[in-house]
Scaffold this active site. Structure first.
Site, short mmCIF file in Angstrom:
data_model
loop_
_atom_site.label_atom_id
_atom_site.label_comp_id
_atom_site.label_asym_id
_atom_site.label_seq_id
_atom_site.Cartn_x
_atom_site.Cartn_y
_atom_site.Cartn_z
N GLN A 78 -2.45 -15.65 13.19
CA GLN A 78 -2.48 -14.57 12.21
C GLN A 78 -3.90 -14.36 11.69
OE1 GLN A 78 0.56 -13.00 11.11
NE2 GLN A 78 -0.81 -11.55 10.16
N PHE A 79 -4.74 -13.67 12.46
CA PHE A 79 -6.14 -13.48 12.06
C PHE A 79 -6.26 -12.71 10.75
CE2 PHE A 79 -5.59 -9.41 14.08
CZ PHE A 79 -6.48 -8.57 13.43
N THR A 80 -5.25 -11.92 10.40
CA THR A 80 -5.33 -11.12 9.18
C THR A 80 -5.34 -11.96 7.91
OG1 THR A 80 -2.94 -10.75 9.12
CG2 THR A 80 -4.29 -9.10 10.28
#
Length: 149
Positions: A78-80
């Protein structure tokens, strides 16, 4: 490295309408890797997630870990989690690790968690995923290996 950890009775992840990961009771972990993260962050985070005492004991107190209850983990990249929304209307992801580095440390986190004796299912790195879960409690925690929050 940042994680959003949710205690679940079940969780699953789909890619292209196919379930690629599914667990019963345990933890659903959204994992973000930052540019400055190293293998030490992956090791620290895996140990923290595996031993975090957020499951009920016989007295109903949150006193047992994922390892103690024999639960599983569903880990989703989950890079966000490194999105910076302080300015403007579009998040900046400049602090997120580039994909090659992020995948390396995501995989190291998963391997370390398995090394702790946890059954781990995963999503598919860089894929559009549909995540479902039944949050128990609800219990949702944010963890940062740099302890910024």
């Amino acid at each position: 490295m940042r994680a959003v950890v949710q205690r679940v009775s079940s969780s699953s992840v789909e890619v292209d309408e196919n379930i690629v990961g599914q667990i019963g009771p345990g933890l659903m972990v959204l994992l973000g890797v930052g540019q400055d993260d190293t293998a030490k962050d992956a090791i620290w985070m895996a140990e923290k997630v595996a031993t975090l005492r957020i499951f009920h004991d016989e007295a109903g107190k949150m006193n047992r870990s994922l390892i103690d209850v024999g639960g599983a983990a569903l880990v989703i990249s989950q890079f966000t989690l490194f999105g910076d929304c302080r300015k403007g209307r579009r998040p900046s992801f400049i602090e997120a690790a580039p994909p090659t580095q992020a995948n390396q440390f995501y995989q190291e986190f998963v391997a370390e968690l398995r090394g702790q004796g946890v059954k781990v299912e995963t999503g598919q790195f860089q894929a559009e995923m549909r995540v479902s879960l039944v949050n128990e409690g609800p219990v949702t925690l944010m963890i940062d290996s740099r302890k910024t929050f």
